[in-house]
Design a protein around this motif. Structure first.
Motif, mmCIF file in Angstrom:
data_model
loop_
_atom_site.group_PDB
_atom_site.id
_atom_site.type_symbol
_atom_site.label_atom_id
_atom_site.label_comp_id
_atom_site.label_asym_id
_atom_site.label_seq_id
_atom_site.Cartn_x
_atom_site.Cartn_y
_atom_site.Cartn_z
ATOM 1 N N GLY A 190 0.793 -1.219 0.000
ATOM 2 C CA GLY A 190 0.000 0.000 0.000
ATOM 3 C C GLY A 190 0.822 1.265 0.000
ATOM 4 N N GLN A 191 2.112 1.153 -0.273
ATOM 5 C CA GLN A 191 2.985 2.318 -0.313
ATOM 6 C C GLN A 191 3.025 2.900 -1.725
ATOM 7 N N ASN A 192 3.666 4.034 -1.836
ATOM 8 C CA ASN A 192 3.774 4.714 -3.123
ATOM 9 C C ASN A 192 5.247 4.929 -3.460
ATOM 10 N N PRO A 193 5.955 3.862 -3.838
ATOM 11 C CA PRO A 193 7.398 3.979 -4.108
ATOM 12 C C PRO A 193 7.657 4.768 -5.383
ATOM 13 N N PRO A 194 8.889 5.205 -5.588
ATOM 14 C CA PRO A 194 9.224 5.927 -6.828
ATOM 15 C C PRO A 194 8.965 5.080 -8.059
ATOM 16 N N THR A 195 8.720 5.741 -9.170
ATOM 17 C CA THR A 195 8.534 5.038 -10.438
ATOM 18 C C THR A 195 9.820 4.990 -11.240
ATOM 19 N N LEU A 196 10.798 5.797 -10.863
ATOM 20 C CA LEU A 196 12.093 5.787 -11.535
ATOM 21 C C LEU A 196 13.063 4.901 -10.769
ATOM 22 N N ILE A 197 14.121 4.485 -11.437
ATOM 23 C CA ILE A 197 15.128 3.665 -10.779
ATOM 24 C C ILE A 197 16.383 4.461 -10.443
ATOM 25 N N MET A 198 16.531 5.648 -11.050
ATOM 26 C CA MET A 198 17.687 6.492 -10.787
ATOM 27 C C MET A 198 17.225 7.923 -10.561
ATOM 28 N N ARG A 199 18.086 8.698 -9.915
ATOM 29 C CA ARG A 199 17.808 10.109 -9.710
ATOM 30 C C ARG A 199 19.141 10.855 -9.632
ATOM 31 N N ILE A 200 19.088 12.144 -9.815
ATOM 32 C CA ILE A 200 20.250 12.984 -9.584
ATOM 33 C C ILE A 200 20.497 13.026 -8.082
ATOM 34 N N GLU A 201 21.740 12.805 -7.675
ATOM 35 C CA GLU A 201 22.093 12.817 -6.258
ATOM 36 C C GLU A 201 22.883 14.088 -5.936
ATOM 37 N N ASP A 202 22.384 14.885 -5.000
ATOM 38 C CA ASP A 202 23.047 16.120 -4.590
ATOM 39 C C ASP A 202 23.868 15.878 -3.333
ATOM 40 N N LEU A 203 25.173 16.012 -3.479
ATOM 41 C CA LEU A 203 26.086 15.862 -2.360
ATOM 42 C C LEU A 203 26.577 17.240 -1.919
ATOM 43 N N LYS A 204 27.356 17.286 -0.876
ATOM 44 C CA LYS A 204 27.788 18.556 -0.310
ATOM 45 C C LYS A 204 28.604 19.389 -1.297
ATOM 46 N N TYR A 205 29.451 18.732 -2.076
ATOM 47 C CA TYR A 205 30.374 19.470 -2.922
ATOM 48 C C TYR A 205 30.116 19.322 -4.411
#
Length: 527
Positions: free
Chosen positions: A491-506
């Motif tokens: 009953g959850q709503n997980p993402p539909t994509l398998i990848m995303r842009i990852e924002d790190l500190k630097y």
């Protein structure tokens, strides 16, 4: 269903990810939308179908149709001999697919309906394909049809009971380290989630990651709590013999900190001030080590030349910080908070300040075990995913801390665990902080996590192979599609994509081009 068949288009390179996809309606539609379905689609339809059938993800009707539509030649000689040729491994996979489907004709007709024979003739006229290519396209077609309908609906009570009756094994042993990261695996026991899914689970405490790794190689237990980079490292044969380990779901995100001995409180302002330090991490192939290196390098400190990084269990690291044999540590909770509570150290930086939402630990099992017990694997993964969602809710955090703090589980201070779980804590510098996502429990295994980790394996010389394919290893190890399906059934709503842009500190990590990211890191920081 038959109206889908004539629209099968030739393959084309996707401009976004560079892979070859097959569109239901047109190549242009794939180019336009790049629906997550396509980027999650494996390159080998035989592998996919075999795995889907074993895991019980396809409805029984898919492979229960008449076997009288195709000629004997196409059914046997053509399919096995002309597709597989003289390759025994390919022959084995084709034969297994036929067996799982209840015969090739069944899969063929299930995909294309009553006009399967006419379709075969029309398709051969439309495209100048060999029969081998034609059969391959039919398998892809079967995959497309079944994929479009799998994993969307939640199981009814009767279906859930049926799934439990199909479990190959109901008594399991799961190995874990007694740290906060293991909470979804641990709390599923007192909350009854294992029992809910038809399982009786014995949780087995381990003392260190090398001990747990060796147990996994030997197959001593059914499943394992692991640091997220460990399945990648083990599958690649880094630090041990190559062992196919699969990452089923994420156990926790964030949940770590760089803690510095109090004697250095006036010295440390940033990464450059760590030059000359002796710093403990729990394992070489850990997010702790990778994030520490990322932080130090950004401050101009070479992690292999200007500091000494040592491996120690969290409890041992706490004692070494106390007796002065290390200057700092980046380990799992609640040992960072315990250093503060015991006036040993102060929190210099939370790991979520380096990368908000980064993976830490994961639930894993060997490929061999999953293949032998597919329904059981699905059930235990589902219980742990449900446990992660429960623990993620803010209203459950204090209860979760109390539930796992006891001697039979983590055997640590419930006060320190509450500080970590609620994000309301003292930092050892006189500050009372409120960081609700200091630790999080999102079970979704983004494949971009894997891509970043393998770039860092290359950056620091852990991985010598210059031809590492970040996408292939992520597809092999991270079971993202299954985690999504199980989440939907809960009953959850997980993402539909398998990848995303990852924002790190630097910097920002774009998983569509890992080599470019690694080159930028080397150029900007010089190592």
């Amino acid at each position: 269903m038959t109206n889908l068949a004539p629209t099968l288009a030739p393959t084309a390179l996707c401009p976004r990810c560079g892979k070859t996809h097959l569109s239901l309606d047109s190549v242009s539609q794939t180019r336009r939308d790049h629906h997550p379905f396509w980027i999650d689609c494996p390159t080998n339809p035989v592998d996919w179908l075999e795995e889907q059938v074993k895991l019980g993800l396809q409805p029984p009707s898919v492979f229960k149709v008449a076997q009288d539509q195709m000629e004997e030649e196409m059914r046997q000689a053509l399919l096995v001999e002309k597709i597989a040729g003289n390759d025994p491994e390919t022959t084995r996979w084709v034969q297994e697919l036929i067996r799982q489907a209840g015969g090739f004709d069944a899969a063929f007709r299930a995909a294309f309906g009553e006009k399967a024979t006419q379709l075969a003739q029309d398709s051969q006229q439309r495209y100048p394909l060999s029969r081998r290519k034609f059969i391959q396209n039919l398998l892809i077609g079967a995959m497309l049809v079944t994929l479009a309908n799998c994993g969307e609906a939640t199981l009814s009570e009767d279906e859930d009971s049926l799934a439990q009756r199909r479990l190959e094994k109901t008594h399991l042993k799961i190995a874990f380290l007694p740290i906060a990261c293991a909470t979804p695996i641990v709390i599923a026991q007192p909350l009854g989630f294992y029992e809910k899914h038809g399982l009786t689970v014995e949780l087995v405490k381990m003392n260190s990651w090398p001990e747990l790794r060796d147990a996994a190689i030997a197959g001593e237990f059914d499943a394992y709590h692991m640091l997220s980079p460990m399945p990648l490292a083990m599958s690649l044969g880094l630090g041990s013999q190559a062992t196919a380990i699969r990452l089923a779901s994420i156990e926790n995100n964030n949940g770590n900190a760089i803690v510095v001995a109090l004697r250095h409180r006036e010295r440390i302002q940033g990464a450059a001030d760590f030059n000359g330090f002796r710093i403990a991490v729990p394992y070489i192939y850990s997010m702790h080590n990778l994030l520490l290196r990322y932080y130090l390098a950004a401050g101009g400190v070479h992690p292999d030349r200007e500091v000494e990084i040592v491996v120690a269990s969290p409890m041992a690291a706490l004692e070494e910080l106390r007796n002065g044999s290390i200057d700092a540590m980046l380990v799992a909770e609640p040992f960072n908070q315990l250093a503060v509570d015991q006036n040993i150290g102060f929190i210099h930086l939370l790991s979520q300040e380096l990368w908000a939402g980064h993976p830490c630990c994961s639930f894993t099992a060997s490929k061999a075990w999953i293949d032998e017990y597919p329904s059981t694997f699905r059930a235990v993964n589902k219980a742990i995913i449900e446990s992660a969602y429960y623990t993620r809710r803010s209203e459950n955090r204090r209860e979760a801390a109390q539930a796992v703090a006891g001697a039979e589980y983590l055997n640590v201070s419930p006060t320190a665990l509450e500080s970590v779980f609620t994000g309301q804590f003292e930092d050892g510098l006189g500050n009372r902080r409120n960081v609700p996502n200091r630790i999080d429990f999102d079970p979704y295994p983004w494949k971009s996590f894997s891509y970043w980790m393998t770039t860092q394996f290359k950056r620091w010389g852990f991985l010598s192979d210059p031809n590492i394919d970040h996408e292939d290893i992520a597809d092999e190890v991270f079971m993202t599609a299954l985690a999504r399906q199980l989440s939907k059934q809960l009953g959850q709503n997980p993402p539909t994509l398998i990848m995303r842009i990852e924002d790190l500190k630097y910097d920002r990590f774009d998983p569509t081009n890992p080599p470019e990211y690694l080159t930028r890191q080397l150029e900007r920081f010089e190592f």
